[in-house]
Design an enzyme around this catalytic site. Structure first.
Site, PDB file in Angstrom:
ATOM      1  CB  CYS A  15      -0.884  -0.016   1.243  1.00 30.71           C
ATOM      2  SG  CYS A  15      -1.796   1.513   1.503  1.00 30.71           S
ATOM      3  CG  ASP A  75      -3.093  -3.304  -0.795  1.00 26.92           C
ATOM      4  OD1 ASP A  75      -3.908  -3.492   0.119  1.00 26.92           O
ATOM      5  OD2 ASP A  75      -2.648  -2.182  -1.082  1.00 26.92           O
ATOM      6  CG  HIS A 122      -6.419  -0.972  -4.892  1.00 25.78           C
ATOM      7  ND1 HIS A 122      -5.309  -1.451  -4.248  1.00 25.78           N
ATOM      8  CD2 HIS A 122      -7.464  -1.225  -4.053  1.00 25.78           C
ATOM      9  CE1 HIS A 122      -5.661  -1.963  -3.079  1.00 25.78           C
ATOM     10  NE2 HIS A 122      -6.949  -1.833  -2.943  1.00 25.78           N
TER      11      HIS A 122
END
Ligand code: CA
Ligand code: CA
Ligand code: CA
Ligand code: CA
Ligand code: CA
Ligand code: CA
Ligand code: CA
Ligand code: CA
Ligand code: CA
Ligand code: CA
Ligand code: CA
Ligand code: CA
Ligand code: CA
Ligand code: CA
Ligand code: CA
Ligand code: CA
Lengths: 149, 149, 149, 149, 149, 149, 149, 149, 149, 149
Positions: free
Chosen positions: E48, E55, E89
């Site tokens: 992250c 993650d 992400h």
């Protein structure tokens, strides 16, 4: 840049590794515990002893090691040796158990051969070995991968 | 308004928390009962001792506390310490059991390492500890989260 | 025709019912049998004792009544009283068991708190009571509703 | 060693973070593409406007950012502000859409409120916004987490 | 017989292969057809950018090759390079698309990053590229492996 | 303490509420949007017009409100009025659509009657209404609750 | 050709068959074995004793016959007699057990009433009878049809 | 009390009903709407034209009636007439479509024959009819019962 | 090229093989072990003794062979002989057990007849045989194929 | 009685049938309709062109026949010819399409090769052919058998 597929010479090292393989035992680092190792091998295939047509199965092994554990890559290659053998459902499941018991002398071992449907009938063979004085866990069969028809 | 991602300095407190963490025990408020705590930790990863490639697992812990329970955040950080360790499936499952038994002296504990497929074989390790005079529940393994291949 | 939502005065009777509620026992009409009542309550929520953030769980209760059964609406309202309490996973599961055992003096009871994931870890607490001379059924935990992550 | 749960003072920082939170926009690093961000938030709860009893939902948001993306932690805290509000299914789904459109001015956004059963009826609200000249993807609704009753 | 695990020197070739890897393109043997290749890679992990905590995601790639296809082993090693990167992400999904479009100049490509839950929110990023004059198939997203929470 | 079940006089208010009920319309607070409300009602039962034996169904309603939305409790009571009516699968599904279109004058509405198996045949009726100039969403049928045989 | 539905006189023979029905016992052709018969009846409905509103359940019966087996059509009609009775979850499950034990004098019987959710709580009642000297199978409860919420 | 099974004369009315049956059309009470009726018939069986061995299928019919609907019991009996016919997968699916189109002159109809695996291959036949000027719904195939292998 | 289906003479060898078949026993190659063979036969059909209408079932056989195993093709043909017999659920399950026990004299055998729903009731028959001095495994019933309604 | 397995000579007719097989076309009895035939073949295996190790796939074929349909047994034998070929995922899927298009000259055909995971990556190839003036159905890919990892 590499050539296209039809111009390349296929690699053969997989054939050689399978042919040369011996099932291999390693020392068990936790002999003081009755712990269970579970293997699921969804890509077993052999040939039917009556016809020569292919059969397919998932092999599920649960065992409690004593002095030795099986080395994973040698197990994978061993499973590959069945690809061109003509052998029945009962015989392959029991032969895998025989070979692993001979190699490892485990405290307890169960081999399941979960075969796909043939002639509208699905067959699953479950065969088990225990050291005569074994008192440890014998877990119910449990699938961790989705089952295959 | 904040800057875009590539202009920000990444935060590092997660690294620091993982490095500084000690598994932490808290008093059990219900020692008069043999109750079971079940943990499912689907985001375990470590490195293969033969190759250095990553391995992935769900760790499933069931235990009956005696005087102490494990503090949840310290357990999460502890699990993170495996991310850069080279360790086998058998060793990580048994090491987690060793560390938690040493910390908590539980009445009963079971650790399951449910690893993803490697070399076409799925491996699950189940290892268990019980206080010699323990008579309480030893529930069958049960998954509450959907299983991961 | 009714007014639109923003012009209506919100109803408050739910608040009052929850505040006024007492867990209520009714006579068991079948004391001659050890029958099992199973409840699944997928809408439990409370607050974390460390942070005040919400926690969510399904509470699963199995019990064998003796002289009394719990009245269903009072159980629903009782579960609602946890919504604004700061309480740990272990404490809420054991408190529900304590309160229902005190109310009903059942032959056997099990309370399961199946909490959603926090800090990448899922926690499930299972705590059980039995009358010392109880010999009846203690069924394995079984979910009848689809599980919630 | 820490004290037992009943002797500790509960932490309150979660309350403070929720109360202080503002939905926060960050720059979109990929404005040159119509990419879709999908969020599933299975832990939404509010209060029924007629009775004050709790309602529960999974909120599912799909959007195509333009200049800004929503910051994830501020979205989580924003969702928590509904916990003590009396609001109908239609109103909460549309209010979330209103608030996020105002914050982000997205190219396209859809908000789904998937509520649990009340009065034997399950309700799901789907509400959508598109920039008038938007030509990009409008994916069919897809669940990535298991659905909750 | 081999030594026990703690006495062996761990193997490092995986580290070396990942460090040395370049994404590799091979000639497409079927350029006369718009056929679709679908990849599912359930073992993506990164760090992250705000905290440094891990993650996890499944990366799903669909593409229609033009002159080149991606070599599978180089793709696997490429995915491994994210393990120690701090990246959001949105950024990882778009970066994978950027890198593969640059390598392959495909007719069409879609990259999906299906991330596990963080802060009670699940995030899935879908980002797509098409050659301006592409008229071929753009199949709806379809999972072939069981989804991971 | 209350009396046992056989000594109590059964309550009748449910009968009265069902008999007195009128389907009720409320103002739509979001007429500026074409949003979709989805209802799943798994507890519909009526009587077969040929035999008088019970039939069971899940009724699934999707609609885009115009000026009005249906009040949820009046919908639940309305569905209960079918319990003692002899009516075919086609007729009940179309009658529900007729009654709700008359009440709400929606922009679009679809009613699905998903009946359990009779005579080894499962029947599902899908019937739809649209305002002549309606251009908004007509989502594919989607089940949010597990289907019933 | 037949008339349309609204012009036909509804058939009533189902009402008559239900009213005239007696549970019927037939001779057991295999009294020499302790074999188990399992019934799943997903279409049970009755009325709540407090309100008169409908309740729904799946009734699951497992039994080991002694001299008699239950005739299937008479069992179906018997289950239909509950449709208009006001009876609690506990009472209906135990009454079905009472009636079938009286009719059949089985070696062993278990009745499960798996009721749909009411007031956010799902209830399942399990009640069992055994002949005092019964030593045969008592299988764990197993569903063969998909469960209903 | 009735005699035991081996002493009773088996009933034959099912044979007679199947032999005497004609597919029967009833008036459509809702000709003003293009509504869809979906049937799933999981108990189709016929005989292989090459060998005479049994085949099994689920037949799935979707249709939009015009002036007539099919009577359900006559459809069930019609499906039973295939039990002793030797007919291929393609022929039975198309013959059912032919017979129902001839009977009903529907606006649109689709027949799917979803056959179980034979020779390791599963076969599904989808065949469709539409009135030349039909503009109504043609829903994607959707299963409401669990699929059979 | 072959003729079209309607011009070919159907093949009859399946009829002949079924008529000529005898259940066949082969020697057990592993009599030294209590291993379990599991069969699932999802394509059983017979005729109802009351009406002559078809019934359908999955037959599940588990057994531990002693001196003999059943030959798979003869078992498939034997199951086909029930297609035109009028026989009850209890009788067919027990008859299969009788016939196989007589043929094989197994150490242990269980036959399950899992019948599809009739008259809204699903029936499953479980019947078991054990050699008086048998001490080996009696595994819980486990389905390997997806269940059929 | 037959001999035990190890004393029998294995049968070879399967080898001979596979070696002698030609894909065979039969006349299409329904050329007046665009009907779709769907095949699922879960037992495809070949060898990796780089290593010689086995690969496994499910092959899914959908096609709309024109003048000819493929004969099912010849298709099964054809699929078996890949067992000992070294061929990539892309090449086998496209080769099956090439061979069937050449044999059948279908109106439309799609071949999907759904391969099991290799190197932690799952690959699915979708390749399609259409007659230039084809206007008929092109159904979305749909699995009728449970998917295999
Ligand atoms: Ca050691
Ligand atoms: Ca068990
Ligand atoms: Ca205490
Ligand atoms: Ca009583
Ligand atoms: Ca108390
Ligand atoms: Ca069990
Ligand atoms: Ca950028
Ligand atoms: Ca779609
Ligand atoms: Ca080429
Ligand atoms: Ca408004
Ligand atoms: Ca769709
Ligand atoms: Ca008898
Ligand atoms: Ca009409
Ligand atoms: Ca032998
Ligand atoms: Ca023809
Ligand atoms: Ca679609």
């Amino acid at each position: 840049m590499p050539e296209s597929e039809q111009d390349r010479i296929p690699g053969r090292y997989g054939f050689d590794e399978i042919a040369a393989n011996q099932l291999e035992a390693w020392p068990n680092s936790y002999p003081e515990r009755d712990y269970v190792t579970h293997f699921e091998i969804p890509e077993f295939t052999c040939l039917c002893p009556r016809s020569g047509f292919p059969d397919f199965a998932t092999i599920i092994i649960d065992y409690v090691p004593d002095k030795h554990v099986v080395e994973l890559k040698s197990l994978k290659l061993y499973i590959n040796t069945y690809r061109n053998r003509q052998i029945s459902h009962e015989a392959s499941s029991n032969a895998i158990l025989d070979d692993l018991v001979e190699l490892l002398a485990p405290r307890w071992m169960r081999v399941v051969g979960d075969f796909t449907v043939r002639g509208n009938i699905k067959t699953v063979i479950t065969t088990e070995y225990a050291n005569p004085d074994y008192q440890g866990p014998r877990p119910e069969l449990k699938r961790f991968l989705p089952a295959i028809g």
